[in-house]
Design an enzyme around this catalytic site. Structure first.
Site, PDB file in Angstrom:
ATOM      1  N   TYR A 138     -45.013 -81.846 104.955  1.00  0.00           N
ATOM      2  CA  TYR A 138     -43.607 -82.149 104.721  1.00  0.00           C
ATOM      3  C   TYR A 138     -43.267 -82.091 103.234  1.00  0.00           C
ATOM      4  O   TYR A 138     -42.349 -82.772 102.762  1.00  0.00           O
ATOM      5  CB  TYR A 138     -43.256 -83.551 105.256  1.00  0.00           C
ATOM      6  CG  TYR A 138     -43.392 -83.719 106.753  1.00  0.00           C
ATOM      7  CD1 TYR A 138     -43.629 -82.636 107.593  1.00  0.00           C
ATOM      8  CD2 TYR A 138     -43.302 -84.975 107.337  1.00  0.00           C
ATOM      9  CE1 TYR A 138     -43.751 -82.805 108.965  1.00  0.00           C
ATOM     10  CE2 TYR A 138     -43.424 -85.149 108.704  1.00  0.00           C
ATOM     11  CZ  TYR A 138     -43.657 -84.066 109.517  1.00  0.00           C
ATOM     12  OH  TYR A 138     -43.789 -84.244 110.877  1.00  0.00           O
ATOM     13  N   LYS A 189     -58.214 -81.511 110.397  1.00  0.00           N
ATOM     14  CA  LYS A 189     -58.202 -80.290 111.204  1.00  0.00           C
ATOM     15  C   LYS A 189     -58.892 -79.189 110.395  1.00  0.00           C
ATOM     16  O   LYS A 189     -58.434 -78.042 110.322  1.00  0.00           O
ATOM     17  CB  LYS A 189     -56.757 -79.900 111.572  1.00  0.00           C
ATOM     18  CG  LYS A 189     -56.670 -78.799 112.647  1.00  0.00           C
ATOM     19  CD  LYS A 189     -57.383 -79.142 113.942  1.00  0.00           C
ATOM     20  CE  LYS A 189     -57.276 -78.000 114.945  1.00  0.00           C
ATOM     21  NZ  LYS A 189     -58.141 -78.193 116.129  1.00  0.00           N
ATOM     22  N   ASP A 222     -56.785 -83.058 117.340  1.00  0.00           N
ATOM     23  CA  ASP A 222     -56.627 -82.870 118.781  1.00  0.00           C
ATOM     24  C   ASP A 222     -57.563 -83.784 119.564  1.00  0.00           C
ATOM     25  O   ASP A 222     -57.175 -84.371 120.571  1.00  0.00           O
ATOM     26  CB  ASP A 222     -56.823 -81.399 119.178  1.00  0.00           C
ATOM     27  CG  ASP A 222     -57.986 -80.735 118.466  1.00  0.00           C
ATOM     28  OD1 ASP A 222     -58.498 -81.286 117.478  1.00  0.00           O
ATOM     29  OD2 ASP A 222     -58.387 -79.637 118.894  1.00  0.00           O
ATOM     30  N   ASP A 246     -47.630 -88.573 111.704  1.00  0.00           N
ATOM     31  CA  ASP A 246     -46.310 -88.682 112.307  1.00  0.00           C
ATOM     32  C   ASP A 246     -46.425 -88.576 113.827  1.00  0.00           C
ATOM     33  O   ASP A 246     -45.863 -89.385 114.580  1.00  0.00           O
ATOM     34  CB  ASP A 246     -45.414 -87.574 111.749  1.00  0.00           C
ATOM     35  CG  ASP A 246     -43.952 -87.732 112.135  1.00  0.00           C
ATOM     36  OD1 ASP A 246     -43.588 -88.775 112.702  1.00  0.00           O
ATOM     37  OD2 ASP A 246     -43.168 -86.812 111.850  1.00  0.00           O
ATOM     38  N   ASP A 250     -46.475 -91.874 116.900  1.00  0.00           N
ATOM     39  CA  ASP A 250     -45.576 -91.924 118.061  1.00  0.00           C
ATOM     40  C   ASP A 250     -46.366 -92.092 119.352  1.00  0.00           C
ATOM     41  O   ASP A 250     -45.956 -92.833 120.260  1.00  0.00           O
ATOM     42  CB  ASP A 250     -44.729 -90.649 118.127  1.00  0.00           C
ATOM     43  CG  ASP A 250     -43.496 -90.730 117.242  1.00  0.00           C
ATOM     44  OD1 ASP A 250     -43.492 -91.563 116.316  1.00  0.00           O
ATOM     45  OD2 ASP A 250     -42.550 -89.953 117.456  1.00  0.00           O
TER      46      ASP A 250
END
Length: 357
Positions: A138, A189, A222, A246, A250
């Site tokens: 971001y 990752k 993942d 982020d 959630d």
């Protein structure tokens, strides 16, 4: 009497409803304590302001906010304004302008809440997710060329700096060190993203040497989603990039019962600027004006704000009141109840006033 200056930005959707609830609870806490006072100024910035002025906050917005001790933020976003306009017009300029590089999202199952996970209740899921909040995916670098043509190109560049990664790793290791389990999971990752994420892993290993009492492991993002669902008890503190955390936070909120119970602190650990505290549920225009928005995430964010301001006992009192009310079964529809925002707020305020501790 200690005085704290708070800038409240209710903004959009259910933001004004939950911020009003949060301020009501904070005022009850200040009166119950008698040792501190909150001086609140409300700023009418957001999508309605944008429709009238062409910007989500005035040009001197950051300069005006800098004078405050903390920011209490509602939600930004409107159905008739593009999401990237609202996000980059208000929330992200505050986070990045004040270098609030540590986004801290605690998650736990509250009493009286039935989570979707089988055989998982209060005490089985108690996490803190630390999100790098200033760069990464971001960072806002990239662009578009040849718009509307067949050869149109869009680029979105993730930025990882040694300074940025090191400071969030140190923050996460210190936080893990302060918690009873002293356990940290570094999310990555690096099997597919071989530059920024490999550096992320290398810096995690370097920083870990300064925290020999912290047990840490590394998890691909993942695989981390699967671990959160299948082995929640194996997780305590988590650190991840801007995008990865982020998404994971959630999921964490959903696993704890609802986005309506999930708080956030956007922290400048060096305290050069005010930090900002907000629920993560967003503007939720589908329930705006119905009086059923869950105020718990805003209360919890308020508790984070109080703790940041040095009012640790008031923060604990607020969370005890929240847990007493949720444990009684008085919850909003997102948690399976029938209570309104105001009913939950009034009950929390009454629990604050009635506590004998």
């Amino acid at each position: 009497m200690r005085k704290h200056a708070i800038a409240a930005i209710p903004a959009d959707g259910i933001g004004p409803e939950v911020i009003a609830a949060g301020l009501q609870a904070l005022e009850a806490l200040a009166r119950r304590s008698g040792e501190f006072e909150l001086k609140v100024e409300v700023f009418p910035w957001g999508s309605d302001y944008y429709k009238e002025h062409g910007v989500l906050m005035p040009e001197d917005g950051l300069a005006r906010l800098k004078a405050f001790d903390a920011i209490y933020f509602g939600a930004v976003g409107a159905p008739d304004v593009p999401d990237h306009v609202t996000l980059w017009g208000l929330r992200l300029p505050i986070c990045q302008g004040f270098d609030q590089y540590a986004n801290v999202r605690p998650t736990r199952i509250l009493p009286g809440v039935t989570p979707p996970l089988r055989d998982c209740g209060p005490g089985d899921l108690d996490w803190v997710i630390v999100r790098e909040n200033s760069e990464g995916e971001y960072a806002g670098h990239g662009g578009r060329a040849h718009r509307g043509l067949p050869e149109e190109v869009a680029t979105e560049t993730a930025i990882f700096t040694r300074v940025g990664v090191t400071r969030i790793m140190r923050y996460a290791f210190r936080l893990a060190q302060s918690r009873p389990r002293k356990l940290l999971t570094v999310v990555t990752k690096s099997n597919a993203q071989r530059f920024g994420m490999v550096m992320w892993d290398e810096i995690a290993a370097e920083v870990s040497k300064d925290f020999p009492d912290v047990t840490w492991d590394k998890m691909l993002v993942d695989a981390m989603t699967m671990r959160m669902v299948l082995k929640p008890q194996s997780i305590d503190t988590v650190v991840a990039t801007n995008l990865h955390a982020d998404i994971l936070s959630d999921l964490a909120a959903a696993l704890a019962g609802s986005l309506g119970v999930a708080p956030t602190g956007n922290i400048d650990p060096e305290r050069r600027f005010p930090s900002m505290f907000e629920p993560i549920h967003g503007s939720a225009f589908d329930i705006t004006g119905k009086g059923i928005a869950n105020p718990i995430a805003t209360f919890w964010s308020g508790a984070q704000m109080l703790e940041h301001l040095g009012e640790a006992e008031a923060a604990k009192r607020l969370m005890r009141a929240v847990e007493k009310v949720s444990g009684s079964g008085l919850v909003t529809p997102d948690l399976g109840g029938t209570a309104t925002t105001q009913q939950v707020t009034d009950a929390v305020c009454e629990a604050i006033r009635a506590e004998n501790l």
